[in-house]
Scaffold this motif. Structure first.
Motif, PDB file in Angstrom:
ATOM      1  N   GLU A   1       0.944  -1.278   0.074  1.00 21.02           N
ATOM      2  CA  GLU A   1       0.182  -0.117   0.001  1.00 21.02           C
ATOM      3  C   GLU A   1       0.734   1.431  -0.004  1.00 21.02           C
ATOM      4  O   GLU A   1       0.365   2.156  -0.529  1.00 21.02           O
ATOM      5  CB  GLU A   1      -0.965   0.179   1.148  1.00 21.02           C
ATOM      6  CG  GLU A   1      -2.097  -0.738   1.275  1.00 21.02           C
ATOM      7  CD  GLU A   1      -1.822  -2.186   1.931  1.00 21.02           C
ATOM      8  OE1 GLU A   1      -2.885  -2.990   1.315  1.00 21.02           O
ATOM      9  OE2 GLU A   1      -1.065  -2.187   2.598  1.00 21.02           O
TER      10      GLU A   1
ATOM     11  N   MET B   1       0.910   3.096  -9.353  1.00 23.58           N
ATOM     12  CA  MET B   1       0.218   4.412  -8.664  1.00 23.58           C
ATOM     13  C   MET B   1      -0.997   4.701  -9.069  1.00 23.58           C
ATOM     14  O   MET B   1      -2.033   5.300  -8.718  1.00 23.58           O
ATOM     15  CB  MET B   1       1.118   5.675  -8.871  1.00 23.58           C
ATOM     16  CG  MET B   1       2.516   5.585  -7.930  1.00 23.58           C
ATOM     17  SD  MET B   1       3.394   7.064  -7.796  1.00 23.58           S
ATOM     18  CE  MET B   1       4.237   7.056  -9.396  1.00 23.58           C
TER      19      MET B   1
ATOM     20  N   PRO C   1      -3.986   1.209  -5.575  1.00 28.42           N
ATOM     21  CA  PRO C   1      -2.916   2.072  -5.901  1.00 28.42           C
ATOM     22  C   PRO C   1      -1.727   1.914  -4.852  1.00 28.42           C
ATOM     23  O   PRO C   1      -1.985   1.535  -3.636  1.00 28.42           O
ATOM     24  CB  PRO C   1      -3.719   3.377  -5.571  1.00 28.42           C
ATOM     25  CG  PRO C   1      -4.753   2.970  -4.574  1.00 28.42           C
ATOM     26  CD  PRO C   1      -5.016   1.731  -4.884  1.00 28.42           C
TER      27      PRO C   1
ATOM     28  N   ARG D   1       1.117   3.628  -3.093  1.00 34.57           N
ATOM     29  CA  ARG D   1       1.352   5.162  -2.879  1.00 34.57           C
ATOM     30  C   ARG D   1       2.898   5.356  -2.205  1.00 34.57           C
ATOM     31  O   ARG D   1       3.487   4.632  -1.479  1.00 34.57           O
ATOM     32  CB  ARG D   1       0.180   5.708  -1.837  1.00 34.57           C
ATOM     33  CG  ARG D   1      -0.949   5.781  -2.513  1.00 34.57           C
ATOM     34  CD  ARG D   1      -2.004   6.624  -1.421  1.00 34.57           C
ATOM     35  NE  ARG D   1      -3.328   6.579  -2.304  1.00 34.57           N
ATOM     36  CZ  ARG D   1      -4.395   6.145  -1.920  1.00 34.57           C
ATOM     37  NH1 ARG D   1      -4.597   5.142  -1.145  1.00 34.57           N
ATOM     38  NH2 ARG D   1      -5.485   6.256  -2.699  1.00 34.57           N
TER      39      ARG D   1
ATOM     40  N   ARG E   1       3.130  11.128  -2.623  1.00 43.05           N
ATOM     41  CA  ARG E   1       2.029  11.682  -1.868  1.00 43.05           C
ATOM     42  C   ARG E   1       2.762  12.450  -0.633  1.00 43.05           C
ATOM     43  O   ARG E   1       1.898  13.102   0.071  1.00 43.05           O
ATOM     44  CB  ARG E   1       1.138  10.498  -1.266  1.00 43.05           C
ATOM     45  CG  ARG E   1       0.251   9.615  -2.245  1.00 43.05           C
ATOM     46  CD  ARG E   1      -0.433  10.552  -3.141  1.00 43.05           C
ATOM     47  NE  ARG E   1      -1.363  11.087  -2.197  1.00 43.05           N
ATOM     48  CZ  ARG E   1      -2.579  12.089  -2.542  1.00 43.05           C
ATOM     49  NH1 ARG E   1      -2.464  12.624  -3.849  1.00 43.05           N
ATOM     50  NH2 ARG E   1      -3.317  12.664  -1.812  1.00 43.05           N
TER      51      ARG E   1
ATOM     52  N   ARG F   1      -1.608   7.948   6.915  1.00 42.99           N
ATOM     53  CA  ARG F   1      -2.206   9.057   6.282  1.00 42.99           C
ATOM     54  C   ARG F   1      -1.989   8.966   5.055  1.00 42.99           C
ATOM     55  O   ARG F   1      -3.043   9.089   3.883  1.00 42.99           O
ATOM     56  CB  ARG F   1      -1.428  10.248   6.947  1.00 42.99           C
ATOM     57  CG  ARG F   1      -2.142  10.498   8.320  1.00 42.99           C
ATOM     58  CD  ARG F   1      -1.315  11.889   8.679  1.00 42.99           C
ATOM     59  NE  ARG F   1      -1.666  13.109   8.038  1.00 42.99           N
ATOM     60  CZ  ARG F   1      -1.115  14.164   8.162  1.00 42.99           C
ATOM     61  NH1 ARG F   1      -0.190  14.468   8.926  1.00 42.99           N
ATOM     62  NH2 ARG F   1      -1.532  15.174   7.355  1.00 42.99           N
ATOM     63  N   VAL F   2      -0.757   8.385   4.634  1.00 39.00           N
ATOM     64  CA  VAL F   2      -0.534   8.283   2.892  1.00 39.00           C
ATOM     65  C   VAL F   2      -1.407   7.182   2.374  1.00 39.00           C
ATOM     66  O   VAL F   2      -2.176   7.392   1.363  1.00 39.00           O
ATOM     67  CB  VAL F   2       0.898   8.104   2.561  1.00 39.00           C
ATOM     68  CG1 VAL F   2       1.199   7.662   1.281  1.00 39.00           C
ATOM     69  CG2 VAL F   2       1.603   9.266   3.034  1.00 39.00           C
ATOM     70  N   GLN F   3      -1.579   5.972   3.039  1.00 39.31           N
ATOM     71  CA  GLN F   3      -2.245   4.930   2.825  1.00 39.31           C
ATOM     72  C   GLN F   3      -3.879   5.413   2.666  1.00 39.31           C
ATOM     73  O   GLN F   3      -4.240   4.806   1.661  1.00 39.31           O
ATOM     74  CB  GLN F   3      -2.383   3.853   3.809  1.00 39.31           C
ATOM     75  CG  GLN F   3      -3.391   2.571   3.525  1.00 39.31           C
ATOM     76  CD  GLN F   3      -3.430   1.690   4.756  1.00 39.31           C
ATOM     77  OE1 GLN F   3      -3.629   2.298   5.618  1.00 39.31           O
ATOM     78  NE2 GLN F   3      -3.534   0.376   4.429  1.00 39.31           N
ATOM     79  N   GLU F   4      -4.222   6.452   3.286  1.00 42.63           N
ATOM     80  CA  GLU F   4      -5.498   6.731   3.179  1.00 42.63           C
ATOM     81  C   GLU F   4      -5.819   7.960   1.914  1.00 42.63           C
ATOM     82  O   GLU F   4      -6.879   8.135   1.861  1.00 42.63           O
ATOM     83  CB  GLU F   4      -5.877   7.304   4.595  1.00 42.63           C
ATOM     84  CG  GLU F   4      -6.285   6.299   5.400  1.00 42.63           C
ATOM     85  CD  GLU F   4      -6.305   6.871   6.805  1.00 42.63           C
ATOM     86  OE1 GLU F   4      -6.238   8.076   6.978  1.00 42.63           O
ATOM     87  OE2 GLU F   4      -6.229   5.950   7.821  1.00 42.63           O
ATOM     88  N   GLY F   5      -4.763   8.175   1.525  1.00 38.63           N
ATOM     89  CA  GLY F   5      -4.699   9.005   0.251  1.00 38.63           C
ATOM     90  C   GLY F   5      -4.263  10.596   0.608  1.00 38.63           C
ATOM     91  O   GLY F   5      -4.623  11.452  -0.538  1.00 38.63           O
ATOM     92  N   ASP F   6      -3.927  10.590   2.082  1.00 40.90           N
ATOM     93  CA  ASP F   6      -3.618  12.183   2.299  1.00 40.90           C
ATOM     94  C   ASP F   6      -2.177  12.475   1.845  1.00 40.90           C
ATOM     95  O   ASP F   6      -1.287  11.820   1.444  1.00 40.90           O
ATOM     96  CB  ASP F   6      -3.455  12.324   3.943  1.00 40.90           C
ATOM     97  CG  ASP F   6      -4.929  12.293   4.546  1.00 40.90           C
ATOM     98  OD1 ASP F   6      -5.862  12.328   3.741  1.00 40.90           O
ATOM     99  OD2 ASP F   6      -4.887  12.110   5.936  1.00 40.90           O
ATOM    100  N   ALA F   7      -1.938  13.865   1.757  1.00 39.25           N
ATOM    101  CA  ALA F   7      -0.520  14.490   1.524  1.00 39.25           C
ATOM    102  C   ALA F   7      -0.009  14.561   2.815  1.00 39.25           C
ATOM    103  O   ALA F   7      -0.539  15.494   3.680  1.00 39.25           O
ATOM    104  CB  ALA F   7      -0.797  15.676   0.773  1.00 39.25           C
TER     105      ALA F   7
END
Length: 248
Positions: free
Chosen positions: A81, A105, A111, A113, A135, A153-159
């Motif tokens: 992930e 990606m 995806p 990340r 990310r 946080r990156v796993q969840e899509g955050d920057a």
């Protein structure tokens, strides 16, 4: 020192564990599969020891790599992930890993990340990997607890960025103008630029060696190369050169 890849199911540099479905563990519902990419084995060992206790952190380190080719092989095989990616790697650097892993990606269902984890806090390094698709970007001064939080946080899509680095990204993407080319700076390798900045900040050779995980003799060789390429005579001239270009 025992090999950290023995007995814990973690693949070593250039090796990949088989992809697995996430499983719940002692850390609760949180679980993330991670690959470590860094050319310093001792650093990978330290990160593994700090965050890779899956029952406590929820982080499962499923592979490691020390250069670009190894990284692409391991990432493709394990489909983690999150990838913790060093910026400066043999074979083309972190940007090359991102370029070659672009299809992973872009996978809508699974995806992969990337979170850059580097000793460098240079604006061009930060901007380069973010433009490449990472990310986030954190420096190696980050604590284990904060690194675990950043991974999730990156796993969840955050920057995610170390505080002072976020400004580099905002400034870069707020401007439509390409940064000017510095032909003198372009003569230096990424590692030589790192040494240059640390010298200009007043670090002793031993301190630079410790921070970059290289020998004092290697630091001396990089300094000699920098002075030769920039046609400077000593570290005082080097410091003035770097300060004038706002590299410090």
């Amino acid at each position: 020192m025992s090999d950290p890849t023995e007995g814990n199911g973690t693949a070593g540099a250039g090796e990949a564990a088989e992809p697995a479905q996430p499983a719940s563990d002692g850390a609760g519902e949180r679980h993330v599969r991670v690959v470590l990419v860094d050319d310093h084995r001792m650093f990978r060992t330290g990160v593994q020891a700090e965050i890779g206790q899956t029952a406590e952190t929820g982080v499962e380190v499923v592979g490691e790599a020390a250069d670009v080719d190894q990284a692409v092989t391991v990432i493709t095989a394990t489909r983690p992930e999150v990838v913790l990616l060093d910026v400066h790697l043999p074979g083309g650097g972190g940007v090359e890993v991102l370029r070659r892993c672009a299809p992973l990606m872009g996978d809508a269902e699974r995806p992969v990340r990337f979170l850059a984890l580097s000793v460098s806090d240079a604006a061009e390094d930060v901007i380069g990997v973010i433009r490449g698709g990472a990310r986030g970007y954190v420096t190696k001064t980050i604590t284990g607890t904060d690194l675990v939080d950043s991974v999730f946080r990156v796993q969840e899509g955050d920057a995610v960025f170390s505080p002072r680095l976020a400004g580099f990204v905002l400034d870069a993407f707020a401007s439509t103008d390409a940064p000017p080319v510095d032909e003198d700076l372009d003569r230096l390798t990424q590692r030589e630029r790192e040494v240059l900045r640390l010298i200009a900040r007043g670090y002793a050779y031993k301190e630079i060696a410790k921070q970059l995980y290289i020998s004092v003799k290697t630091v001396e060789s990089h300094v000699s190369a920098v002075l030769r390429k920039l046609q400077l005579s000593n570290r005082h001239e080097l410091t003035r050169w770097a300060t004038a270009r706002r590299l410090v």
